[in-house]
Scaffold this motif. Structure first.
Motif, mmCIF file in Angstrom:
data_model
loop_
_atom_site.group_PDB
_atom_site.id
_atom_site.type_symbol
_atom_site.label_atom_id
_atom_site.label_comp_id
_atom_site.label_asym_id
_atom_site.label_seq_id
_atom_site.Cartn_x
_atom_site.Cartn_y
_atom_site.Cartn_z
ATOM 1 N N SER A 162 0.830 -1.209 0.000
ATOM 2 C CA SER A 162 0.000 0.000 0.000
ATOM 3 C C SER A 162 0.860 1.253 0.000
ATOM 4 C CB SER A 162 -0.932 0.017 1.218
ATOM 5 O OG SER A 162 -0.191 0.104 2.424
ATOM 6 N N LEU A 163 0.218 2.353 -0.407
ATOM 7 C CA LEU A 163 0.803 3.691 -0.314
ATOM 8 C C LEU A 163 -0.129 4.529 0.545
ATOM 9 C CD1 LEU A 163 2.714 6.054 -1.215
ATOM 10 C CD2 LEU A 163 1.082 6.447 -3.086
ATOM 11 N N PHE A 222 -11.996 17.603 2.568
ATOM 12 C CA PHE A 222 -11.136 16.447 2.310
ATOM 13 C C PHE A 222 -11.957 15.162 2.306
ATOM 14 C CE2 PHE A 222 -7.872 13.256 3.420
ATOM 15 C CZ PHE A 222 -6.902 13.562 2.481
ATOM 16 N N LEU A 223 -12.865 15.035 3.253
ATOM 17 C CA LEU A 223 -13.731 13.856 3.306
ATOM 18 C C LEU A 223 -14.530 13.698 2.010
ATOM 19 C CD1 LEU A 223 -15.074 14.068 6.959
ATOM 20 C CD2 LEU A 223 -13.930 12.090 5.969
ATOM 21 N N ALA A 224 -15.067 14.794 1.508
ATOM 22 C CA ALA A 224 -15.842 14.739 0.272
ATOM 23 C C ALA A 224 -14.965 14.360 -0.911
ATOM 24 C CB ALA A 224 -16.504 16.092 0.021
ATOM 25 N N ALA A 225 -13.755 14.919 -0.952
ATOM 26 C CA ALA A 225 -12.848 14.634 -2.062
ATOM 27 C C ALA A 225 -12.434 13.165 -2.074
ATOM 28 C CB ALA A 225 -11.619 15.535 -1.968
ATOM 29 N N LEU A 235 -9.133 2.284 -2.400
ATOM 30 C CA LEU A 235 -8.664 2.756 -1.103
ATOM 31 C C LEU A 235 -8.863 1.658 -0.059
ATOM 32 C CD1 LEU A 235 -9.880 6.467 -1.022
ATOM 33 C CD2 LEU A 235 -7.823 5.469 -2.053
ATOM 34 N N LEU A 236 -7.940 1.590 0.881
ATOM 35 C CA LEU A 236 -7.940 0.504 1.861
ATOM 36 C C LEU A 236 -8.377 0.957 3.247
ATOM 37 C CD1 LEU A 236 -4.567 -1.225 0.848
ATOM 38 C CD2 LEU A 236 -6.887 -1.687 0.000
ATOM 39 N N ASP A 237 -8.778 2.221 3.374
ATOM 40 C CA ASP A 237 -9.227 2.708 4.676
ATOM 41 C C ASP A 237 -10.555 3.437 4.522
ATOM 42 O OD1 ASP A 237 -8.311 4.915 3.315
ATOM 43 O OD2 ASP A 237 -6.706 5.416 4.722
ATOM 44 N N GLY A 238 -10.988 4.134 5.573
ATOM 45 C CA GLY A 238 -12.295 4.772 5.536
ATOM 46 C C GLY A 238 -12.298 6.123 6.220
ATOM 47 N N PRO A 239 -13.474 6.684 6.455
ATOM 48 C CA PRO A 239 -13.611 8.039 6.993
ATOM 49 C C PRO A 239 -12.857 8.301 8.296
ATOM 50 C CG PRO A 239 -15.705 7.262 6.157
ATOM 51 C CD PRO A 239 -14.783 6.088 6.106
ATOM 52 N N ALA A 240 -12.715 7.287 9.136
ATOM 53 C CA ALA A 240 -12.005 7.510 10.404
ATOM 54 C C ALA A 240 -10.573 7.962 10.166
ATOM 55 C CB ALA A 240 -12.019 6.231 11.245
ATOM 56 N N GLY A 245 -6.712 13.497 7.623
ATOM 57 C CA GLY A 245 -5.934 13.936 6.468
ATOM 58 C C GLY A 245 -5.106 12.820 5.875
ATOM 59 N N GLU A 246 -5.559 11.593 6.072
ATOM 60 C CA GLU A 246 -4.790 10.409 5.675
ATOM 61 C C GLU A 246 -5.635 9.520 4.764
ATOM 62 O OE1 GLU A 246 -4.006 6.495 8.196
ATOM 63 O OE2 GLU A 246 -2.870 8.208 8.992
ATOM 64 N N LEU A 247 -5.013 8.928 3.773
ATOM 65 C CA LEU A 247 -5.685 7.913 2.965
ATOM 66 C C LEU A 247 -4.662 6.916 2.469
ATOM 67 C CD1 LEU A 247 -6.513 9.126 -0.645
ATOM 68 C CD2 LEU A 247 -5.153 10.496 0.926
ATOM 69 N N THR A 248 -5.108 5.660 2.331
ATOM 70 C CA THR A 248 -4.241 4.571 1.911
ATOM 71 C C THR A 248 -4.836 3.891 0.688
ATOM 72 O OG1 THR A 248 -3.440 4.187 4.171
ATOM 73 C CG2 THR A 248 -3.199 2.376 2.602
ATOM 74 N N VAL A 249 -3.994 3.710 -0.339
ATOM 75 C CA VAL A 249 -4.434 3.094 -1.584
ATOM 76 C C VAL A 249 -3.628 1.821 -1.836
ATOM 77 C CG1 VAL A 249 -2.811 4.486 -2.967
ATOM 78 C CG2 VAL A 249 -4.867 3.525 -4.048
ATOM 79 N N ASP A 250 -4.257 0.851 -2.442
ATOM 80 C CA ASP A 250 -3.599 -0.403 -2.787
ATOM 81 C C ASP A 250 -2.403 -0.127 -3.689
ATOM 82 O OD1 ASP A 250 -2.941 -2.927 -4.046
ATOM 83 O OD2 ASP A 250 -4.914 -3.655 -3.507
#
Length: 260
Positions: A162-163, A222-225, A235-240, A245-250
């Motif tokens: 993941s990134l 950011f949540l909407a985007a 994406l491998l995560d969710g709103p929490a 300000g964090e997101l994880t992609v495969d």
């Protein structure tokens, strides 16, 4: 094994990655029968990041042992007075020299490989992968000088998985501002035709389209985007996590399209 880095570091610089290790990856520490070992590889001129990592991970496993590893003997000597129960320092590099039979659950290598050539990354990853405990993880990342923008690749025994991008939302003009902090495996790939470039472009476009949400704050924007991006990217995560300000992609979705 490796080269001495510039050693630049600051207190609280790696808080975003530490929060991710203690949060979504905390299960790796909790499931360990023996006290888990976590390595801060190439901690730099100051051992503060290793000290902070130990403080933060004790909330997950009180018996966690953090080992700061540096290739520069003078940096190791300077850190020795800070050793305490569950925190130690030693000299070494990507070979991750630990006591016989000890394998790390997590190896965090931040702002280390960015000073290497891109084609040197796979060999460095491979060395660390060989040392990991079953289910262990290498976190290869980069961040700015005060930790407001960070990105890291999670690598397990099978390879990169993941990134993760993590951004301070206050004052954020566009999410792709993190591009200059991509890990070495990707930083030169932010060009047309490469998946990571397309991913950041889509994230910027979604951020622009979510501008009306800014009246409720950068977090809501950011949540909407990210919610929009999720329709097209794995994406491998969710709103929490997005709220931070964090997101994880495969990794498979953003991996380099061509050989280095």
């Amino acid at each position: 094994m490796g080269s001495i880095t510039r050693g630049t570091t600051n207190p609280n610089r790696l808080r975003r990655c530490d929060r991710w290790i203690a949060g979504p990856q905390g299960w790796r520490l909790r499931r360990s029968g023996a006290p888990p070992v976590v390595v801060d590889l190439g901690y730099g001129a100051s051992p503060i990041t290793a000290v902070e990592l130990h403080d933060r991970l004790r909330a997950v496993r009180e018996d966690v042992h953090v080992v700061g590893i540096e290739i520069d003997p003078e940096r190791v000597a300077a850190a020795k007075p800070l050793e305490r129960d569950g925190l130690s320092f030693r000299r070494g590099g990507f070979e991750v020299p630990l006591d016989a039979g000890v394998r790390p659950t997590v190896v965090r290598a931040f702002n280390v490989l960015r000073q290497y050539a891109e084609d040197e990354v796979p060999a460095a990853w491979s060395l660390v992968q060989e040392r990991l405990a079953p289910g262990g993880l290498l976190v290869d990342g980069t961040c700015d000088e005060i930790g407001r923008r960070a990105a890291w690749v999670a690598v397990d025994a099978s390879g990169p998985v993941s990134l993760t991008l993590s951004l301070r939302m206050g004052g954020l003009e566009r999410p792709s501002a993190v591009a200059e902090r991509l890990p070495k495996a990707l930083i030169h790939r932010n060009v047309p035709g490469e998946p990571v470039h397309a991913f950041l472009a889509d994230l910027d476009h979604a951020w622009a389209r979510s501008a009306p949400r800014a009246s409720w704050g950068a977090r809501q924007r950011f949540l909407a985007a990210v919610s929009e991006v999720r329709r097209s990217w794995p994406l491998l995560d969710g709103p929490a996590r997005w709220r931070l300000g964090e997101l994880t992609v495969d990794w498979a979705a953003v991996a380099p399209a061509t050989a280095a």
